[in-house]
Scaffold this motif. Sequence first.
Motif, PDB file in Angstrom:
ATOM      1  N   PHE A   1      -5.193   5.159  11.022  1.00 15.63           N
ATOM      2  CA  PHE A   1      -5.612   6.343  11.413  1.00 15.63           C
ATOM      3  C   PHE A   1      -6.649   6.003  12.544  1.00 15.63           C
ATOM      4  N   GLU A   2      -7.499   5.021  12.486  1.00 14.79           N
ATOM      5  CA  GLU A   2      -8.462   5.029  13.508  1.00 14.79           C
ATOM      6  C   GLU A   2      -7.772   4.679  14.936  1.00 14.79           C
ATOM      7  N   LYS A   3      -6.724   3.750  14.751  1.00 13.36           N
ATOM      8  CA  LYS A   3      -6.078   3.254  16.003  1.00 13.36           C
ATOM      9  C   LYS A   3      -5.338   4.434  16.565  1.00 13.36           C
ATOM     10  N   LEU A   4      -4.922   5.171  15.731  1.00 16.78           N
ATOM     11  CA  LEU A   4      -4.045   6.453  16.403  1.00 16.78           C
ATOM     12  C   LEU A   4      -5.066   7.706  16.880  1.00 16.78           C
ATOM     13  N   GLY A   5      -6.231   7.422  16.200  1.00 18.47           N
ATOM     14  CA  GLY A   5      -7.125   8.695  16.825  1.00 18.47           C
ATOM     15  C   GLY A   5      -6.799   9.793  15.767  1.00 18.47           C
ATOM     16  N   VAL A   6      -6.417   9.785  14.791  1.00 15.89           N
ATOM     17  CA  VAL A   6      -6.482  11.080  13.883  1.00 15.89           C
ATOM     18  C   VAL A   6      -7.023  10.928  12.338  1.00 15.89           C
ATOM     19  N   GLU A   7      -7.159  12.035  12.155  1.00 13.86           N
ATOM     20  CA  GLU A   7      -7.675  12.088  10.612  1.00 13.86           C
ATOM     21  C   GLU A   7      -6.761  12.040   9.537  1.00 13.86           C
ATOM     22  N   ARG A   8      -6.999  11.411   8.358  1.00 15.25           N
ATOM     23  CA  ARG A   8      -6.204  11.476   7.272  1.00 15.25           C
ATOM     24  C   ARG A   8      -6.081  13.015   6.852  1.00 15.25           C
ATOM     25  N   THR A   9      -4.776  13.302   6.479  1.00 11.07           N
ATOM     26  CA  THR A   9      -4.592  14.726   5.961  1.00 11.07           C
ATOM     27  C   THR A   9      -4.687  14.880   4.524  1.00 11.07           C
TER      28      THR A   9
ATOM     29  N   CYS B   1       0.902  -0.998  -0.111  1.00 13.62           N
ATOM     30  CA  CYS B   1      -0.044  -0.108  -0.012  1.00 13.62           C
ATOM     31  C   CYS B   1       0.935   1.133   0.087  1.00 13.62           C
ATOM     32  N   TYR B   2       0.566   2.302  -0.568  1.00 12.60           N
ATOM     33  CA  TYR B   2       1.171   3.566  -0.866  1.00 12.60           C
ATOM     34  C   TYR B   2       0.941   4.519   0.077  1.00 12.60           C
ATOM     35  N   VAL B   3      -0.370   4.234   0.567  1.00 15.86           N
ATOM     36  CA  VAL B   3      -0.747   5.093   1.851  1.00 15.86           C
ATOM     37  C   VAL B   3      -1.068   4.062   2.971  1.00 15.86           C
ATOM     38  N   SER B   4      -1.069   4.453   4.027  1.00 13.95           N
ATOM     39  CA  SER B   4      -1.405   3.872   5.380  1.00 13.95           C
ATOM     40  C   SER B   4      -3.025   3.504   5.247  1.00 13.95           C
ATOM     41  N   PRO B   5      -3.370   2.194   5.708  1.00 13.89           N
ATOM     42  CA  PRO B   5      -4.750   2.124   5.678  1.00 13.89           C
ATOM     43  C   PRO B   5      -5.624   2.825   6.447  1.00 13.89           C
ATOM     44  N   SER B   6      -6.917   3.078   6.411  1.00 13.31           N
ATOM     45  CA  SER B   6      -7.569   3.787   7.478  1.00 13.31           C
ATOM     46  C   SER B   6      -7.449   3.116   8.793  1.00 13.31           C
ATOM     47  N   VAL B   7      -7.308   1.813   9.310  1.00 18.00           N
ATOM     48  CA  VAL B   7      -7.497   1.222  10.298  1.00 18.00           C
ATOM     49  C   VAL B   7      -6.107   1.855  11.162  1.00 18.00           C
TER      50      VAL B   7
END
Length: 144
Positions: free
Chosen positions: A136-144, A128-134
């Motif tokens: 971001f959920e675990k980190l509690g941050v929104e994708r920029t 994957c060339y970007v981290s999967p949404s899971v």
Amino acid sequence: MRKPAPASRWHAEVEMTVQFFDLDPMEIVWHGRYVNYLEVVRCALLDKIDYNYPQMKASGFSWPVIDLRLRYVAPATFGQRLLLRADLVEWENRLKIDYLISDADSGKRLNKASSIQVAVDLGSGEMCYVSPSVLFEKLGVERT
């Protein structure tokens, strides 16, 4: 005396004592053993965000280490108490973790390191060339 580490949102620290089986014939920690130390504190960090290897697999991704860099500053010896620290410094396109291994009593730096892991889709085997949404959920941050 140990200096406090700079504030970091995602970090972990583990204290451990150098064991006899970690030593090389020169009676210092064998250079390859530091990779094990990094894994110990990396797992502590991943546990903190509830995204260690079992959770990664359950989410459909593996995260292989694709780059590992170590800088040896001073040797560790038998019985020495070590402080291992891991800081998550990048997560948008990859996981980059910076590490510091220091003497637990004096704070003297013994090793600096960094690792890079990328997400691989378990179904397709594709990187994957970007981290999967899971993540971001675990980190509690929104994708920029």
